[in-house]
Design an enzyme around this catalytic site. Structure first.
Site, PDB file in Angstrom:
ATOM      1  N   GLU A 177       1.411  55.415  -5.892  1.00 25.18           N
ATOM      2  CA  GLU A 177       0.180  56.231  -5.810  1.00 25.18           C
ATOM      3  C   GLU A 177      -0.644  56.167  -7.095  1.00 25.18           C
ATOM      4  O   GLU A 177      -1.020  57.202  -7.653  1.00 25.18           O
ATOM      5  CB  GLU A 177       0.527  57.687  -5.461  1.00 25.18           C
ATOM      6  CG  GLU A 177       1.163  57.823  -4.092  1.00 25.18           C
ATOM      7  CD  GLU A 177       1.302  59.256  -3.590  1.00 25.18           C
ATOM      8  OE1 GLU A 177       1.102  60.198  -4.377  1.00 25.18           O
ATOM      9  OE2 GLU A 177       1.617  59.431  -2.394  1.00 25.18           O
ATOM     10  N   GLU A 296       5.503  56.376   2.756  1.00 24.47           N
ATOM     11  CA  GLU A 296       5.657  57.843   2.713  1.00 24.47           C
ATOM     12  C   GLU A 296       4.895  58.415   3.899  1.00 24.47           C
ATOM     13  O   GLU A 296       3.671  58.234   3.990  1.00 24.47           O
ATOM     14  CB  GLU A 296       5.113  58.437   1.410  1.00 24.47           C
ATOM     15  CG  GLU A 296       6.004  58.198   0.214  1.00 24.47           C
ATOM     16  CD  GLU A 296       5.563  58.979  -1.019  1.00 24.47           C
ATOM     17  OE1 GLU A 296       5.048  60.109  -0.876  1.00 24.47           O
ATOM     18  OE2 GLU A 296       5.702  58.424  -2.124  1.00 24.47           O
TER      19      GLU A 296
HETATM   20  O1  AHR Z   1       7.144  62.753  -1.370  1.00 27.97           O
HETATM   21  C1  AHR Z   1       6.614  63.669  -2.269  1.00 27.97           C
HETATM   22  C2  AHR Z   1       5.510  63.080  -3.137  1.00 27.97           C
HETATM   23  O2  AHR Z   1       4.412  62.767  -2.349  1.00 27.97           O
HETATM   24  C3  AHR Z   1       5.844  61.768  -3.809  1.00 27.97           C
HETATM   25  O3  AHR Z   1       6.499  61.932  -5.013  1.00 27.97           O
HETATM   26  C4  AHR Z   1       4.494  61.168  -4.042  1.00 27.97           C
HETATM   27  O4  AHR Z   1       4.516  59.771  -4.038  1.00 27.97           O
HETATM   28  C5  AHR Z   1       3.625  61.753  -2.950  1.00 27.97           C
HETATM   29  O5  AHR Z   1       2.472  62.296  -3.454  1.00 27.97           O
END
Ligand code: AHR
Length: 507
Positions: A177, A296
């Protein structure tokens, strides 16, 4: 009184192939965050702990999910992580301020221990490198430590640490990210693109067999999306195999109909990323097609307020411990359907996360472990959603909600497993009140019979599970039947369903 019935139609044909499903689409994620590691997968004092300190009760639940790949060690945490802190003798490992989540990291668990844990659950590791506070050098050293057989400084250090054989980690994320203002070492698209390309170049020289994931946007809501993808791919296209997507949803307005439509947003997100990748492919006259790593995805909002109260610099506090409801499980089912319908481009996906932190599996530190509501659609789709994804032609009545128009009540994905001669239909009925009768034309498959119709339903959209009270769990009394070449799926109001059919065995 007879139940109200809404009707939908679907055509499923064995020639309508989207793609072979990459099993890694059922991956997950463990970050050094909250109680995911400490009190989750690792708890040496626990009654079920094995010789490595891994909780066997948790391993058993994870194994049920048949998770093929697990991303590690972050997440936001990786952007300020010194991987060297987590290897070597335990006594020498430093405690550090972990800035992403403002906790103390003890480094009791690190790369080698995680590889050992992943072996226990029969999963590959998907390793992320720090491109926030570090860069090319730390990344190539970590790769050499993990994958080079021997005879060099870093590979011999691994051997000295007790790991004679290389870990052979195949899949590597180039940071996490990096577009986000919350990220340590946030970069502009140009800065990230250049750094990721140079890191990829060095890593491929160390081990040409690896696969690399270039960071896409942190979500489709980022103001820089999709320009971020276009600019970064200008630099990383020829080095990377995948671009990442991240997305979380929440029912903040308590509007179930609108909330369940969020998988349409996910679908749109995937379409836009594919379009952007293909634009860069055309621009570069490249022969390579960029694949997607949705590394994610989940629901995340229940714990937001609670998390503002965490004492800074505590060790493994309860963080991001969303308690999932029945309606969350429905959305998770639809998110899985959405990715299956894009199986030609989505080759890796990681439910974020796996244990305690926005997770399908919860534990009490020192106590038991249990399944959250979202465990079930993930479990069934992972276990039975293997084979080829077929493109269902769906005719469904639709509704409009606050943020969406033309939301089909029926959301579905279809998997054909040629080896087992099984056809599997995953279907969510988004209707809040009515049963959805779905006539499914399966004439291209001869002689199928229903093996089971699993239903996840509940009168209360907000029902949830605890260690001692499992309110939300599936039953197998689904009412589907076969009639005149049609499979008639009876999908109860607000339900997730799996209908599994198999070729009738001749006597
Ligand atoms: O999964 C929780 C968080 O969400 C992770 O650390 C990050 O990559 C995202 O913003």
């Amino acid at each position: 009184m007879a139940k109200e019935m809404t009707k939908a139609r679907m055509i499923v044909d064995k020639d309508f192939i989207i793609s072979e499903i990459d099993p890694r689409i059922y991956g997950s994620f463990i970050e050094h965050l909250g109680r995911a590691v400490y009190g989750g997968i690792y708890e040496p004092g626990h009654s079920s702990a094995d010789e490595h300190g891994f909780r066997q009760d948790v391993i058993n639940l994870v194994k049920e999910l048949q998770v093929p790949i697990v991303r590690y060690p972050g997440g936001n945490m990786v952007s300020a992580y010194n991987w060297e802190d987590g290897v070597g003798p335990l006594a020498d490992r430093p405690h550090r301020l972990e800035l992403a989540w403002r906790v103390t990291e003890t480094n009791e668990m690190g790369t080698n221990e995680f590889v050992t844990w992943a072996e226990k659950i029969n999963a590959e590791v998907m390793m992320a490198v720090n491109l926030g506070t570090r860069g090319v050098d730390a990344a190539r050293n970590l790769l050499e430590y993990c994958n080079h057989p021997s005879g060099t400084y870093w590979s011999d250090l691994r051997r000295k640490h007790g790991y004679e054989n290389p870990h052979n980690i195949k899949t590597w994320c180039l940071g996490n990210e990096m577009d986000g203002p919350w990220q340590l070492g946030q970069k502009t698209a140009y800065e990230y693109g250049r750094l990721a390309a140079e890191t990829a170049k060095a890593m491929r020289l160390v081990d040409p067999s690896i696969e690399l994931v270039s960071c896409g946007s942190s979500s489709s809501a980022m103001p820089t999306f999709p320009e971020w993808e276009a600019t970064t791919l200008e630099h990383t296209y020829e080095f990377a195999d995948y671009i990442s997507l991240h997305q979380y949803y929440g029912n903040r307005d308590d509007d179930t109909a609108n909330y369940l439509a969020n998988s349409l947003d996910m679908d749109n997100f995937i379409h836009t990323v594919i379009a952007t990748c293909d634009y860069i492919k055309a621009k570069k006259r490249s022969k390579k097609t960029m694949m997607l790593s949705f590394d994610e995805w989940n629901v995340w909002f229940h714990s937001n307020t609670q998390d503002t109260k965490i004492e800074p610099w505590s060790v493994a506090p309860a963080q991001l411990e969303d308690v999932y409801t029945f309606e969350d499980a429905l959305l998770v089912g639809s998110m899985l359907n959405t990715m299956l319908r894009h199986a030609d481009r989505v080759k890796i996906a990681c439910m974020a996360q796996l244990v305690n932190v926005i997770a399908p599996i919860m534990t009490e530190t020192g106590g038991g472990a249990w399944k959250q509501t979202i465990f079930y659609p993930y479990y069934y789709t992972s276990v039975y959603g293997r084979g080829v994804a077929l493109n269902p032609i769906v005719h469904s009545p639709k509704y409009d909600s606050k943020d969406f128009t033309d939301v089909p009540y029926l959301d579905s994905s279809i998997v054909y497993n040629e080896e087992g001669e099984e056809l599997v239909i995953f279907a969510t009925n988004r209707h809040l009140e009515n049963t959805l009768r779905t006539d499914i034309d399966i004439r291209s498959f001869e002689g199928l019979e229903i093996i089971e119709h699993v239903v996840l339903e509940n009168e209360d959209p907000k029902a949830f599970n605890t260690l001692t009270n499992e309110q939300v769990k599936p039953h197998k009394q689904g009412q589907s039947f076969i009639e005149a070449g049609l499979l008639v799926g009876i999908l109860p109001k607000l339900s997730w369903n799996m209908i599994r059919l198999r070729k009738t065995k001749k006597e």
